[in-house]
Design a protein around this motif. Sequence first.
Motif, short mmCIF file in Angstrom:
data_model
loop_
_atom_site.label_atom_id
_atom_site.label_comp_id
_atom_site.label_asym_id
_atom_site.label_seq_id
_atom_site.Cartn_x
_atom_site.Cartn_y
_atom_site.Cartn_z
N VAL A 101 20.81 28.21 22.74
CA VAL A 101 20.55 29.32 21.77
C VAL A 101 18.75 29.60 21.88
O VAL A 101 18.29 28.93 21.58
N TRP A 102 18.66 30.89 21.94
CA TRP A 102 17.24 31.50 21.94
C TRP A 102 17.14 32.97 21.48
O TRP A 102 18.03 33.53 21.36
N GLU A 103 15.94 33.49 21.48
CA GLU A 103 15.52 34.53 21.08
C GLU A 103 15.02 35.28 22.40
O GLU A 103 14.13 34.67 23.11
N ALA A 104 15.53 36.31 22.58
CA ALA A 104 15.07 36.97 23.87
C ALA A 104 14.36 38.48 23.60
O ALA A 104 15.07 39.32 23.07
N PRO A 105 13.08 38.42 23.87
CA PRO A 105 12.56 39.80 23.59
C PRO A 105 13.11 40.84 24.43
O PRO A 105 12.94 42.13 24.02
N ARG A 106 13.24 40.38 25.77
CA ARG A 106 13.98 41.53 26.52
C ARG A 106 14.91 40.38 27.48
O ARG A 106 14.59 39.27 27.40
N PRO A 107 15.77 40.94 28.17
CA PRO A 107 16.66 40.27 29.34
C PRO A 107 15.77 39.30 29.98
O PRO A 107 15.07 39.64 30.55
N GLY A 108 16.10 38.05 30.12
CA GLY A 108 15.74 37.18 31.08
C GLY A 108 14.20 36.29 30.56
O GLY A 108 14.01 35.46 31.11
N VAL A 109 13.77 36.79 29.35
CA VAL A 109 12.75 36.05 28.51
C VAL A 109 13.19 35.02 27.73
O VAL A 109 14.01 35.47 26.75
N VAL A 110 12.71 33.94 27.45
CA VAL A 110 13.24 32.98 26.54
C VAL A 110 12.16 32.62 25.48
O VAL A 110 11.36 31.94 25.95
N ASN A 111 12.49 32.82 24.23
CA ASN A 111 11.48 32.76 23.27
C ASN A 111 11.91 30.93 22.71
O ASN A 111 13.07 30.90 22.40
N ALA A 112 11.08 30.63 22.35
CA ALA A 112 11.38 29.38 21.48
C ALA A 112 11.47 29.80 19.99
O ALA A 112 11.36 31.11 19.77
N VAL A 113 11.67 28.89 18.85
CA VAL A 113 12.29 29.30 17.72
C VAL A 113 11.39 28.68 16.48
O VAL A 113 10.95 27.34 16.84
N SER A 114 11.07 29.40 15.79
CA SER A 114 10.12 28.72 14.67
C SER A 114 11.15 28.15 13.59
O SER A 114 12.26 28.25 13.62
N VAL A 115 10.40 27.22 13.03
CA VAL A 115 11.22 26.34 12.02
C VAL A 115 11.91 27.06 10.90
O VAL A 115 13.27 26.68 10.65
N ARG A 116 11.49 28.04 10.43
CA ARG A 116 12.27 28.72 9.46
C ARG A 116 13.19 29.70 10.19
O ARG A 116 14.28 29.86 9.44
N GLN A 117 13.07 30.06 11.18
CA GLN A 117 14.20 30.62 12.09
C GLN A 117 15.33 29.70 12.28
O GLN A 117 16.63 30.02 11.79
N PHE A 118 14.95 28.46 12.65
CA PHE A 118 16.16 27.34 12.96
C PHE A 118 16.85 27.23 11.64
O PHE A 118 17.95 27.30 11.67
N LEU A 119 16.25 26.95 10.68
CA LEU A 119 16.77 26.54 9.21
C LEU A 119 17.70 27.65 8.96
O LEU A 119 18.91 27.23 8.43
N ALA A 120 17.32 28.87 9.03
CA ALA A 120 18.12 29.82 8.57
C ALA A 120 19.32 29.94 9.43
O ALA A 120 20.54 30.37 9.07
N TRP A 121 19.14 30.02 10.69
CA TRP A 121 20.14 30.20 11.87
C TRP A 121 21.34 29.10 11.34
O TRP A 121 22.33 29.13 11.57
N GLN A 122 20.74 27.94 11.34
CA GLN A 122 21.26 26.66 11.23
C GLN A 122 22.55 26.96 9.94
O GLN A 122 23.73 26.62 10.01
N ARG A 123 22.03 27.32 8.79
CA ARG A 123 22.58 27.45 7.51
C ARG A 123 23.52 28.76 7.69
O ARG A 123 24.65 28.50 7.57
N LEU A 124 23.25 29.69 8.40
CA LEU A 124 24.24 30.94 8.41
C LEU A 124 25.19 30.82 9.58
O LEU A 124 26.41 31.41 9.54
N SER A 125 25.19 29.98 10.55
CA SER A 125 26.00 29.84 11.56
C SER A 125 26.80 28.48 11.24
O SER A 125 27.63 28.49 12.12
N ARG A 126 26.83 27.73 10.24
CA ARG A 126 27.27 26.38 10.27
C ARG A 126 28.91 26.93 10.38
O ARG A 126 29.41 25.75 10.88
N GLU A 127 29.39 27.78 9.82
CA GLU A 127 30.95 27.91 9.76
C GLU A 127 31.64 28.01 11.32
O GLU A 127 32.57 27.59 11.52
N PHE A 128 30.81 28.51 12.29
CA PHE A 128 31.21 28.24 13.58
C PHE A 128 30.35 27.63 14.73
O PHE A 128 30.94 27.55 16.02
#
Lengths: 349, 112
Positions: A136-163
């Motif tokens: 899972v990553w953040e893409a500024p535009r197709p083909g570009v892979v961004n790493a993820v910040s800690v607060r992004q990760f923690l929020a994504w983790q919490r919100l995606s937990r059900e699936f």
Amino acid sequence: MSLRRSWARLTAIWNRRRLDEELEDDIRVHLALAEEEAAAQGMPADAARLEARRQFGGIAQMKEEHYDRRSFRFLETMAKDLRYGLAGLWRAPGFAVVVIGVLGLGIGGTVAMFSVVDAVLLKPLPFPAPDRIVAVWEAPRPGVVNAVSVRQFLAWQRLSREFMTLTAEQDFSAAINYNNQPIRLAGKRVTADYFNVFGTRVALGRVFRSTEDQPGAEPVVVLSHSAWQTHFGGDPNILQKRVALDGRSYQVIGVLEPGAFDRDEAQFWTPLLFDQAEKSSALKWLTLYGRVGNGLSIEQAGQKMQAIYSALAEDSSMDGDKTYTAVVRPLSELLLGNNLQRSIAVAFC
Amino acid sequence: MSKQQTDIPYGTLDLLILKTLETMGAMHGYALARRIEQVAGRILQLSQGSLYPALVRLQQEGWIQTEWGVSDTNRKVKFFSLTKAGRKQLEVEIQNWDKATALVARFLETTT
């Protein structure tokens, strides 16, 4: 045919020359004896010799039969061919070197190609239900892979937990001291769910508890099977031991089963803890993996993740951008690359 | 035209060799060939050479053994003699032969 005789016939191949001589001997003696007897009966020498030969019958024919009985004819012939071939090569060493080189390169090349095809197309990832594992990553535009910040990760983790179960990793190498020999091992810091995402089982001990990536947790380490074998001599009491990583003492809690993460360089895993400063930093340095729950396709998980991302993009503390997208891709496709897989399939099939 | 002088019946050369060695004890190849010819008389046409492949096989089976000796005419020759396993095999071969001939005899009786 009895076993004993088969064995005798097999060994006869090596004793061929001696057996040949013995046979010649037998024939010569036989003829001589017959000749003597005929001569003793008053036959002239010439006639005696002829008579002996006549009684003996066809010598060539008898030899053929003898060879057939004595050993396995095809093996004997094959050995002869082989010897002849080797002698030929020996006589023309330049030619031999070229031939051996060409064959060697050909076989080596084929093996190498098959290894690639095997690894890329045939062998599945060494994890259970590998098609559920995603990156899972953040893409500024197709083909570009961004790493993820800690607060992004923690929020994504919490919100995606059900699936989806989300985990983060960061490469981390450390010096360990083993037998008073310091060596540097490649490893990873990972959040506690890491081994649940990859479905890896342990040969010894356990993987991380959910509390072990929380602040204040006791430092623990999980070893790969090969690290345990190579650097700790397969010590069965390893779980009672502590290991110093970069001088800091860690309790060994588990050894992974063989085969898991074999393609990876990582030899050990320790929990990834976030301090307060990291939790409030916009620095993007995490790599994320997830396991998508059953009943949801990877595409659907991607859409849900995109919805979460878009919603969070409204919040300036979430390091997102309305024009960026969140990408969820199968791990297999990622490791190999969809294009690589396709081009290799085209090339070889 | 009927053929009076025959080749050795298939598979019986073993029996002839084993039996001859049993009666005569150790003997060399030529003597063995002569002995078989003498006993068989005119019934049998034996190429003496054909004994040797058979001897090889019997030896490989462990039924006969060889040792070097000296002939009556002072030649160094190979003597063949029966082994223990060979004695046993001879009994088996004799039984087989009896069975085979009994079978054939029964057929000849019923059809004539």
